[in-house]
Write a protein that holds these residues in place. Structure first.
Motif, PDB file in Angstrom:
ATOM      1  N   LEU A  32       0.735  -1.106   0.083  1.00 57.83           N
ATOM      2  CA  LEU A  32       0.058  -0.086  -0.153  1.00 57.83           C
ATOM      3  C   LEU A  32       0.907   1.224  -0.060  1.00 57.83           C
ATOM      4  O   LEU A  32       0.570   2.027  -0.830  1.00 57.83           O
ATOM      5  N   SER A  33       1.784   1.328   0.842  1.00 53.22           N
ATOM      6  CA  SER A  33       2.627   2.318   0.628  1.00 53.22           C
ATOM      7  C   SER A  33       3.281   2.517  -0.683  1.00 53.22           C
ATOM      8  O   SER A  33       3.660   3.649  -0.952  1.00 53.22           O
ATOM      9  N   ILE A  34       3.573   1.499  -1.375  1.00 49.08           N
ATOM     10  CA  ILE A  34       4.487   1.861  -2.569  1.00 49.08           C
ATOM     11  C   ILE A  34       3.379   2.150  -3.655  1.00 49.08           C
ATOM     12  O   ILE A  34       3.855   2.978  -4.364  1.00 49.08           O
ATOM     13  N   LEU A  35       2.135   1.569  -3.419  1.00 48.56           N
ATOM     14  CA  LEU A  35       1.109   2.287  -4.299  1.00 48.56           C
ATOM     15  C   LEU A  35       0.927   3.444  -4.118  1.00 48.56           C
ATOM     16  O   LEU A  35       0.597   4.462  -5.087  1.00 48.56           O
ATOM     17  N   LYS A  36       0.846   4.139  -2.962  1.00 47.92           N
ATOM     18  CA  LYS A  36       0.517   5.635  -2.668  1.00 47.92           C
ATOM     19  C   LYS A  36       1.683   6.387  -3.225  1.00 47.92           C
ATOM     20  O   LYS A  36       1.674   7.308  -3.643  1.00 47.92           O
ATOM     21  N   ALA A  37       2.827   5.876  -2.903  1.00 52.07           N
ATOM     22  CA  ALA A  37       4.089   6.612  -3.652  1.00 52.07           C
ATOM     23  C   ALA A  37       3.885   6.752  -4.944  1.00 52.07           C
ATOM     24  O   ALA A  37       4.366   8.032  -5.735  1.00 52.07           O
ATOM     25  N   LEU A  38       3.455   6.013  -5.676  1.00 50.30           N
ATOM     26  CA  LEU A  38       3.301   5.830  -7.268  1.00 50.30           C
ATOM     27  C   LEU A  38       2.214   6.826  -7.759  1.00 50.30           C
ATOM     28  O   LEU A  38       2.078   7.020  -8.904  1.00 50.30           O
ATOM     29  N   CYS A  39       1.066   6.965  -7.011  1.00 44.50           N
ATOM     30  CA  CYS A  39       0.035   7.941  -7.243  1.00 44.50           C
ATOM     31  C   CYS A  39       0.664   9.307  -7.834  1.00 44.50           C
ATOM     32  O   CYS A  39      -0.118   9.747  -8.792  1.00 44.50           O
ATOM     33  N   SER A  40       1.542   9.756  -7.573  1.00 46.27           N
ATOM     34  CA  SER A  40       1.838  11.217  -7.969  1.00 46.27           C
ATOM     35  C   SER A  40       2.914  10.980  -9.210  1.00 46.27           C
ATOM     36  O   SER A  40       2.651  12.140 -10.176  1.00 46.27           O
ATOM     37  N   ARG A  41       3.418  10.078  -9.512  1.00 44.03           N
ATOM     38  CA  ARG A  41       4.480  10.057 -10.725  1.00 44.03           C
ATOM     39  C   ARG A  41       5.175   8.736 -10.566  1.00 44.03           C
ATOM     40  O   ARG A  41       5.202   7.836  -9.660  1.00 44.03           O
ATOM     41  N   GLY A  42       5.792   8.425 -11.549  1.00 42.66           N
ATOM     42  CA  GLY A  42       6.416   7.144 -11.975  1.00 42.66           C
ATOM     43  C   GLY A  42       7.867   7.173 -10.896  1.00 42.66           C
ATOM     44  O   GLY A  42       8.301   8.468 -11.034  1.00 42.66           O
ATOM     45  N   PHE A  80      17.941   2.355 -15.259  1.00 42.03           N
ATOM     46  CA  PHE A  80      16.863   2.409 -14.174  1.00 42.03           C
ATOM     47  C   PHE A  80      15.688   1.863 -14.931  1.00 42.03           C
ATOM     48  O   PHE A  80      15.153   2.242 -15.719  1.00 42.03           O
ATOM     49  N   VAL A  81      14.658   1.272 -14.031  1.00 43.00           N
ATOM     50  CA  VAL A  81      13.240   0.932 -14.362  1.00 43.00           C
ATOM     51  C   VAL A  81      12.502   1.976 -13.584  1.00 43.00           C
ATOM     52  O   VAL A  81      12.677   2.005 -12.314  1.00 43.00           O
ATOM     53  N   HIS A  82      11.575   2.690 -14.396  1.00 48.67           N
ATOM     54  CA  HIS A  82      10.615   3.462 -13.811  1.00 48.67           C
ATOM     55  C   HIS A  82       9.226   2.831 -13.685  1.00 48.67           C
ATOM     56  O   HIS A  82       8.924   2.434 -14.600  1.00 48.67           O
ATOM     57  N   TYR A  83       8.776   2.748 -12.339  1.00 56.17           N
ATOM     58  CA  TYR A  83       7.445   2.019 -11.923  1.00 56.17           C
ATOM     59  C   TYR A  83       6.385   3.124 -11.905  1.00 56.17           C
ATOM     60  O   TYR A  83       6.707   4.169 -11.507  1.00 56.17           O
ATOM     61  N   ARG A  84       5.268   2.703 -12.274  1.00 55.17           N
ATOM     62  CA  ARG A  84       3.856   3.492 -12.153  1.00 55.17           C
ATOM     63  C   ARG A  84       2.700   2.601 -12.119  1.00 55.17           C
ATOM     64  O   ARG A  84       2.951   1.470 -12.222  1.00 55.17           O
ATOM     65  N   LEU A  85       1.915   3.235 -11.843  1.00 58.14           N
ATOM     66  CA  LEU A  85       0.618   2.537 -11.579  1.00 58.14           C
ATOM     67  C   LEU A  85       0.257   2.219 -12.936  1.00 58.14           C
ATOM     68  O   LEU A  85       0.186   2.958 -14.001  1.00 58.14           O
ATOM     69  N   SER A  86      -0.482   0.901 -12.984  1.00 60.83           N
ATOM     70  CA  SER A  86      -0.858   0.375 -14.221  1.00 60.83           C
ATOM     71  C   SER A  86      -2.222   1.077 -14.864  1.00 60.83           C
ATOM     72  O   SER A  86      -2.424   1.073 -16.034  1.00 60.83           O
ATOM     73  N   ASP A  87      -3.003   1.699 -13.999  1.00 56.41           N
ATOM     74  CA  ASP A  87      -4.345   1.893 -14.178  1.00 56.41           C
ATOM     75  C   ASP A  87      -4.342   3.142 -13.243  1.00 56.41           C
ATOM     76  O   ASP A  87      -4.326   3.081 -12.026  1.00 56.41           O
ATOM     77  N   PRO A  88      -5.001   4.253 -13.671  1.00 58.20           N
ATOM     78  CA  PRO A  88      -5.366   5.595 -13.049  1.00 58.20           C
ATOM     79  C   PRO A  88      -6.387   5.085 -11.986  1.00 58.20           C
ATOM     80  O   PRO A  88      -6.437   5.884 -10.807  1.00 58.20           O
ATOM     81  N   ARG A  89      -7.271   4.266 -11.995  1.00 55.55           N
ATOM     82  CA  ARG A  89      -8.173   3.814 -11.245  1.00 55.55           C
ATOM     83  C   ARG A  89      -7.723   3.431  -9.814  1.00 55.55           C
ATOM     84  O   ARG A  89      -8.316   3.466  -8.681  1.00 55.55           O
ATOM     85  N   ILE A  90      -6.532   2.847  -9.814  1.00 52.91           N
ATOM     86  CA  ILE A  90      -5.746   2.407  -8.419  1.00 52.91           C
ATOM     87  C   ILE A  90      -5.577   3.699  -7.708  1.00 52.91           C
ATOM     88  O   ILE A  90      -6.263   3.671  -6.380  1.00 52.91           O
ATOM     89  N   LEU A  93      -9.070   4.699  -6.336  1.00 50.10           N
ATOM     90  CA  LEU A  93      -9.477   3.819  -5.439  1.00 50.10           C
ATOM     91  C   LEU A  93      -8.734   4.158  -3.826  1.00 50.10           C
ATOM     92  O   LEU A  93      -9.506   4.096  -2.657  1.00 50.10           O
ATOM     93  N   LEU A  94      -7.496   4.537  -4.068  1.00 49.48           N
ATOM     94  CA  LEU A  94      -6.706   4.856  -2.668  1.00 49.48           C
ATOM     95  C   LEU A  94      -7.415   6.174  -2.189  1.00 49.48           C
ATOM     96  O   LEU A  94      -7.597   6.225  -0.998  1.00 49.48           O
ATOM     97  N   LYS A  95      -7.788   7.017  -3.126  1.00 51.96           N
ATOM     98  CA  LYS A  95      -8.286   8.324  -2.641  1.00 51.96           C
ATOM     99  C   LYS A  95      -9.722   8.309  -2.048  1.00 51.96           C
ATOM    100  O   LYS A  95     -10.146   8.851  -0.982  1.00 51.96           O
ATOM    101  N   LEU A  96     -10.437   7.300  -2.625  1.00 51.17           N
ATOM    102  CA  LEU A  96     -11.665   6.979  -2.104  1.00 51.17           C
ATOM    103  C   LEU A  96     -11.778   6.356  -0.821  1.00 51.17           C
ATOM    104  O   LEU A  96     -12.331   6.782  -0.069  1.00 51.17           O
ATOM    105  N   ALA A  97     -10.651   5.271  -0.517  1.00 55.40           N
ATOM    106  CA  ALA A  97     -10.409   4.863   0.774  1.00 55.40           C
ATOM    107  C   ALA A  97     -10.252   5.762   1.658  1.00 55.40           C
ATOM    108  O   ALA A  97     -10.653   5.884   2.784  1.00 55.40           O
ATOM    109  N   GLY A  98      -9.268   6.865   1.493  1.00 51.14           N
ATOM    110  CA  GLY A  98      -8.900   7.977   2.319  1.00 51.14           C
ATOM    111  C   GLY A  98     -10.267   8.766   2.661  1.00 51.14           C
ATOM    112  O   GLY A  98     -10.292   9.285   3.961  1.00 51.14           O
ATOM    113  N   GLU A  99     -10.930   8.902   1.650  1.00 57.54           N
ATOM    114  CA  GLU A  99     -12.347   9.644   2.075  1.00 57.54           C
ATOM    115  C   GLU A  99     -12.961   8.984   2.764  1.00 57.54           C
ATOM    116  O   GLU A  99     -13.667   9.525   3.908  1.00 57.54           O
ATOM    117  N   LEU A 100     -13.236   7.592   2.919  1.00 54.16           N
ATOM    118  CA  LEU A 100     -14.025   6.941   3.635  1.00 54.16           C
ATOM    119  C   LEU A 100     -13.303   6.760   4.987  1.00 54.16           C
ATOM    120  O   LEU A 100     -14.097   6.785   6.219  1.00 54.16           O
TER     121      LEU A 100
END
Length: 118
Positions: A32-42, A80-90, A93-100
């Motif tokens: 979850l920490s990794i996914l949240k870090a990747l929300c802003s950019r690769g 280097f390999v640049h990682y990013r979320l595969s889908d912006p809906r991730i 989803l994380l923002k919606l969980a934060g709102e909840l």
């Protein structure tokens, strides 16, 4: 936002099981920490390590898992390999969980039903 079903070929039970599997994957604090870090950019592994304070081996192991599950993609750029979320809906989803959690954080924190499930 898409309202597509998981797949028309899946039974109700299979769709529920897939949802549960997705949420078990998201339940791990490191992933979850990794996914949240990747929300802003690769980010590279080193940048993810700096953003999450996780060890490099921990980040690499979880990135492999997230990549195999289709939640993260990597693109080689030079050394280097640049990682990013595969889908912006991730991110959504994380923002919606934060709102909840804005409304339910105290109850979730006090809930002992899921302790040790991660």
């Amino acid at each position: 936002m898409s309202t597509r079903a998981v797949s028309p070929l899946l039974s109700h039970t299979s769709a529920v099981e897939l949802h549960a599997k997705l949420f078990r994957g998201l339940a791990d604090p490191s992933r979850l920490s990794i996914l949240k870090a990747l929300c802003s950019r690769g980010l590279t592994v080193g940048e993810i390590v700096a953003a999450t304070a996780l060890s490099q081996s921990n980040v690499s192991n979880h990135l492999r898992c997230l990549s195999e599950c289709g939640l993260v993609t990597g693109e080689q750029r030079g050394r280097f390999v640049h990682y990013r979320l595969s889908d912006p809906r991730i991110d959504q989803l994380l923002k919606l969980a934060g709102e909840l959690l804005t409304d339910t954080a105290q109850a979730v924190d006090q809930c002992s039903n899921y302790e040790g499930d991660g």
